[in-house]
Enzyme design. Sequence first.
Site, mmCIF file in Angstrom:
data_model
loop_
_atom_site.group_PDB
_atom_site.id
_atom_site.type_symbol
_atom_site.label_atom_id
_atom_site.label_comp_id
_atom_site.label_asym_id
_atom_site.label_seq_id
_atom_site.Cartn_x
_atom_site.Cartn_y
_atom_site.Cartn_z
ATOM 1 C CG ASP A 135 -1.406 -21.220 9.377
ATOM 2 O OD1 ASP A 135 -2.358 -21.413 8.575
ATOM 3 O OD2 ASP A 135 -1.176 -20.300 10.107
ATOM 4 N N GLY A 193 -10.850 1.559 3.856
ATOM 5 C CA GLY A 193 -9.885 0.430 2.716
ATOM 6 C C GLY A 193 -9.719 0.949 1.827
#
Length: 817
Positions: free
Chosen positions: A496, A562
């Site tokens: 990963d 954001g």
Amino acid sequence: MNSATATLPDFQPWTEEPSNRPGRKKIRARIGGLHCSLCTGTIENALGRMPGVDKVAVSLTHEQALVEYDPQVARPEELLQTLRDIGYTVSDPRKLRPYEEEERALVRERGRFLSALAMSIAAMGLAGYPVNSPWFALCVFSIASMVVFSFVVLRGYGLRWAFAGSALFAAFGAGIYALQLYGAFGGATPWLAGALAVFLIFGVGGHIARMGAMALRRGILNQHVLVEFGAFAGLVGGALGLALHPTDYPTVAFFSVAVMVITYHIFSEWLSLIVKTRSSQAVKKLLDLEPDVAYVVKDGKEEAVPLENVRVGDLVRIRPGGRVPVDGEVVSGESDVDESLVTGEPVPVEKRAGDRTVSGSLNGHGTLLVRVAVVGEESFLRQVIRSVEDARALKPGLLHLVDRVLRVYTPVVLLTAAGAILFWLVGPLVVGSSPDLQRAMFAGLSVLVMGYPCAVGISAPLSIVRGAGEAAERGVLMRTGEAFQALRRVSHVVFDKTGTLTEGRPALRQIVAVACPEEELLALAAAVEAGSEHPLGRAVVEEAFQRHIKLSEVQGFEAVAGRGVSARLGDARLIVGSPAFLTSQGLNLAAQDEGINELEGRGLTVIAVARDGVLLGLLALGDALRTDAAETVRRLHALGIRTSLITGDNEQAARHFARAAGIEEVHARVLPAEKAALVRKLQESARVAMIGDGINDAPALMQADVGIAFGSGADISTESSDVIILNQRVGAVLDAYEISCHSYRKMVQNVSLAFMFNGIGIPLAATGLVYPIWGMVAMAASVTAIFINSLWGRGSYFFEAVKGVGRPVEAAAQVTA
């Protein structure tokens, strides 16, 4: 229809699952009573014989069976009743045993072994030789050895109890031996020995007798059958002595052999259980991510509703810091949400109206109102749970070398014992002599005792205990016995990215100053971000603190979710945020486009800093490759092991880190269920190890031949793995591989030692010249040799494993008290 069948709808100890094959179904059940991997073969053999059964997969570590069958021919209740008939228990796989309950089982089995050990000491005392016999020292040594065993086992209760308990065992054994030497028991001696044998075989070790009988009834020859043949042969031999009173017939020795055989088998079972009990409760960890209640808003009022009563279309309020209970769409509110279980990435995702939420994710500092889109088994978290369960049961079975040998060995020993008895009963008749009953009994019993593979049975667990201790010293936790055999055979390692190949946390990686010095740029950015809760903002502030930069106090802080933040410092207006945000505020960043693209191409997130409409510079934040990652990959390649990178991150970032580590094969934007499917595809041509740390890695870790997780990762990833890396070094994977190879060599050595003893002993025993006590000596000698070889220079590993039994239970009891 009988009553048992009638109640099945109320109690169904299995789950039904769809099959990929038309006209077939699958059921999954939890199997209790698995003691060693030979048990998995017993179950597969028993179910595989039944009409309509296509495939059976049994996991010893997770105690589950997955059966694919034709519903037109077979019924689930009939299949599972077969397992009950051979002595196993069947329960719902969705209901997991708490860890404390598993520890209590270990404590119970420890008590069983201590009881059997006391009876063995008594039996040895009753069968003891006189002081002037050359075998006197052997008897004393045998009793002393068992006393030492008792000290090791009792050590888990504390040093004081261990000394007191072992002293009591020693006094008990010496007392019985002394009374026997003085003739205190007289003619009752064989009866006392017989009572011990009967009580141990049918009482303390009654479960072995039941499982052996049930297996034999199904035509299955396993370890339980072999040990019971040895015990019953000793019992029958002793009973013949009591009934016929032959001259110089060793009645007590026959009974003592029966006691010793059962005791050694109980010890072997307990030792295997210690190793097996450290298995995972991955599904329980996943279910813990799912809140019990959701806060549903109806008519302006908020009400706590059990999660199973929430319906599609309901409005659910998610409070700051709470787990997201449902999949849905944000209606109102703004917050940063940790969705690492979806993407595996450490940076929380900003959520506002119109964005989707995922069940099991963790809400940040804001409040969200979410309209439910999916409930029940179709939710994301439930799908991950299902993927973990599928991978758990479909994990390729690893048949230990020991068990492959035992499948042939058991019937061979039984046939040899039967042949030896018949030879000494019938052979003399052929030459005109009388049958030699004593010699026939000696031959049969000695073959069974010396042939019982107790040493073989404990060789694998002991190798695992020793290897686990050595691994722990290097920061590696080996959680399953399969890991020791499988890891050495791995030919493909899958990494990963975030938290595994990389450090797993955002940090300031580079500063590009444009219109002011670096330190001033960082000081201004950190002053503005000090009021932000965003992880990237916190990383900027943390870097400023590490550089001992004093932050100015700003006013008028404003955040645009954001995108970025702004504030005033004196008369100056500061803006910190994404390049797109600053462009929307009227700044021209065209001159920095090439630099921004280059930084983003390295997998970094770029933040621009401006003052009064002038760009001051750029800050690049992101993850970093672990320091030993590239060297680890290089050494894996040198061993002939291929490597791949699988991540939920974007293609650009994935390829950047893969190049830096030296990995060529890259799979980006892969979801959790797809990771498991990808690992399954790789397993078609290789034995695969998966290395991960996030919740999203759990299905792939379970699917891989060996799952390896970082201890700092999510609980579910560590619980789904076979190996846990505790020291945060990727290079620990190589340590685990080396230990796996070494442990397997030790296991092969142990098996060779055990069969060397048995290979010499069984032919000698078949001659009928071996006194039964010699069978016990040979068996004890083989077990001792296995212990010495397994624990040479590392005996503390075994003792620590035994000492640790029951500690969590006792600690919990103290807290409760």
